[in-house]
Scaffold this motif. Structure first.
Motif, PDB file in Angstrom:
ATOM      1  N   ASP A  53      -4.464 -31.047 -41.851  1.00 42.24           N
ATOM      2  CA  ASP A  53      -5.272 -30.829 -40.651  1.00 42.24           C
ATOM      3  C   ASP A  53      -5.591 -32.199 -40.062  1.00 42.24           C
ATOM      4  O   ASP A  53      -6.698 -32.727 -40.216  1.00 42.24           O
ATOM      5  N   GLU A  54      -4.628 -32.783 -39.378  1.00 43.24           N
ATOM      6  CA  GLU A  54      -4.763 -34.151 -38.884  1.00 43.24           C
ATOM      7  C   GLU A  54      -5.930 -34.308 -37.913  1.00 43.24           C
ATOM      8  O   GLU A  54      -6.591 -35.355 -37.885  1.00 43.24           O
ATOM      9  N   GLN A  55      -6.178 -33.283 -37.092  1.00 45.03           N
ATOM     10  CA  GLN A  55      -7.224 -33.376 -36.083  1.00 45.03           C
ATOM     11  C   GLN A  55      -8.624 -33.196 -36.651  1.00 45.03           C
ATOM     12  O   GLN A  55      -9.605 -33.538 -35.996  1.00 45.03           O
ATOM     13  N   VAL A 228     -13.079 -36.820 -45.233  1.00 51.04           N
ATOM     14  CA  VAL A 228     -14.114 -35.898 -44.768  1.00 51.04           C
ATOM     15  C   VAL A 228     -13.446 -34.859 -43.881  1.00 51.04           C
ATOM     16  O   VAL A 228     -12.811 -35.214 -42.876  1.00 51.04           O
ATOM     17  N   LYS A 229     -13.578 -33.585 -44.248  1.00 47.02           N
ATOM     18  CA  LYS A 229     -13.033 -32.495 -43.426  1.00 47.02           C
ATOM     19  C   LYS A 229     -14.123 -32.058 -42.449  1.00 47.02           C
ATOM     20  O   LYS A 229     -15.254 -31.774 -42.843  1.00 47.02           O
ATOM     21  N   THR A 230     -13.769 -32.015 -41.148  1.00 46.51           N
ATOM     22  CA  THR A 230     -14.763 -31.714 -40.122  1.00 46.51           C
ATOM     23  C   THR A 230     -14.255 -30.613 -39.179  1.00 46.51           C
ATOM     24  O   THR A 230     -13.075 -30.255 -39.189  1.00 46.51           O
ATOM     25  N   GLN A 231     -15.168 -30.144 -38.360  1.00 45.52           N
ATOM     26  CA  GLN A 231     -14.764 -29.326 -37.225  1.00 45.52           C
ATOM     27  C   GLN A 231     -14.166 -30.282 -36.189  1.00 45.52           C
ATOM     28  O   GLN A 231     -14.821 -31.250 -35.796  1.00 45.52           O
ATOM     29  N   PRO A 232     -12.927 -30.068 -35.759  1.00 49.56           N
ATOM     30  CA  PRO A 232     -12.269 -31.022 -34.858  1.00 49.56           C
ATOM     31  C   PRO A 232     -13.085 -31.383 -33.627  1.00 49.56           C
ATOM     32  O   PRO A 232     -13.065 -32.537 -33.182  1.00 49.56           O
TER      33      PRO A 232
END
Length: 400
Positions: A53-55, A228-232
């Motif tokens: 999930d690059e974005q 860190v995984k975020t909401q784009p």
């Protein structure tokens, strides 16, 4: 009638200009078609799916220089603090950041003695058992990691399971196989419990670009990588908050290179991007030079044949016949150049493939390039041919 024979005879009487133009067209076709092939190949690499999930992912490094703290405990507190930020879905320490051209690699085998089995050079990423979802990956076969799969390595214990990319499984066990098989690296043996169809390594442009092994072990170091995984939609805002949030927890450290995973990928492919720009500039330059060459030669031929054109007009030749004559003459020269250039292009492509491991030149690219050159040559000769057609018989005969 297209008057091919008179055109050939005329060209044979004035070989130098025609031969130079044929050579120019051939060189342009050979270089441009191979340049387009390289550009197409590089663009495919730049746009291909990495699996991540690059974005939505932020990646950075923490350099801790306070030797008196418990780093493992500190990072657990840091990750909890980061998860409190609005828009953060997951945060964890990792051994390597994918697509970053930096990290750990090893050779794994399908046999305890790697000399007796099949081997695969692969990148590896170590993190906690939630790493698959944190990276935005999807396990296409088998299962995801579970909490009991994870170890912290404090007692020297190494995980007994791993998730691998499809490329690794295929290389070690054959097409479509690998699930529930065992892989070995040194004294470590791991069971493949899951396979991810598409997953790029830390070096996406290398021979092991598709080879990745995920290992559920969480360790901490002075030079620690974090994702860190975020909401784009909230990622840009979160990037600004990461450094002050972490320094609030512990000030004796430096936060390095906070950026999106897509940015890390772009930096990895900087040389490819530069190459594409240079090749596109070369293609445009050669196209302009060739068009000017065609225009110039046709204009010169018209100036040299003014009396001849005037005589034909006086004898009743229509403007359309004069116009068509120069279009056909230019087309004949262009087709000779295209024929020579096509052979040269395929030869050059073979040499580039042998010397630099560039993919084989696709014949369709040569064909498309040839068609573009033919169309470009017709457009280049249009204005001079129209000028020739408008030569007045009276003006031409006055020069006799």
């Amino acid at each position: 009638m297209l008057e091919i024979k008179p055109i050939i005879n005329t060209l044979m009487r004035s070989k130098a200009g025609a031969l130079l133009l044929i050579l120019q067209i051939a060189i342009t076709l050979a270089i441009v078609s191979n340049a387009l092939s390289i550009v197409s190949n590089r663009l495919d690499k730049l746009t291909e799916d990495t699996g991540y999930d690059e974005q939505g992912i932020i990646a950075f490094t923490v350099l801790t220089y306070n030797r008196n703290i418990d780093r493992a405990k500190q990072f657990k507190e840091d990750m909890l603090k980061l998860k409190e930020i609005d828009g953060v879905i997951e945060a964890m320490t990792v051994s390597s950041i994918p697509l970053s051209s930096s990290g750990g690699s090893w050779t794994i085998s399908n046999h305890p003695d790697e000399l007796q089995g099949k081997r695969a050079d692969s990148g590896y990423i170590q993190a906690n058992h939630r790493m698959v979802s944190a990276f935005g990956l999807t396990v296409s076969e088998g299962r995801d990691f579970e909490a009991q799969d994870e170890t912290d390595g404090s007692d020297g214990q190494f995980p007994s399971v791993a998730i691998v990319s499809r490329a690794v499984a295929n290389k070690l066990f054959g097409e479509g196989k690998g699930l529930n098989e065992f892989v070995y690296s040194g004294d470590n043996m791991m069971k493949i419990v899951g396979i991810v169809e598409t997953m790029k390594s830390q070096w996406p442009d290398s021979k092991m670009g598709d080879n990745v092994v995920l290992i559920p072990i969480e360790r901490s170091s002075m030079y620690q990588r974090v994702i860190v995984k975020t909401q784009p939609s909230k990622r840009a805002q979160i990037i600004k908050m990461i450094e002050p949030t972490l320094l609030e927890n512990e000030r004796q450290r430096v936060i390095i290179g906070v950026k999106g995973l897509d940015t890390a990928k772009q930096q990895t492919y900087q040389r490819d991007t530069l190459m594409i720009r240079m090749l596109v500039a070369l293609i445009v330059f050669l196209a302009i030079i060739t068009a000017l060459g065609i225009f110039g030669l046709t204009h010169f031929n018209i100036s040299k044949r003014t009396k001849q054109i005037g005589t034909r007009r006086a004898l009743g030749a229509r403007k359309s016949a004069i116009f068509r004559y120069f279009l056909v003459e230019n087309t004949v020269v262009t087709l000779f150049g295209v024929a020579v250039g096509s052979v040269a292009a395929m030869f050059m492509g073979g040499q580039l493939m042998a010397l630099y491991s560039i993919p084989a030149l696709d014949g369709s690219i040569v064909l498309y390039t040839a068609l573009v050159i033919v169309v470009m040559s017709l457009l280049s000769v249009y204005q001079p041919a129209k000028r020739a057609a408008n030569i007045s018989p009276s003006i031409a005969t006055r020069s006799i």
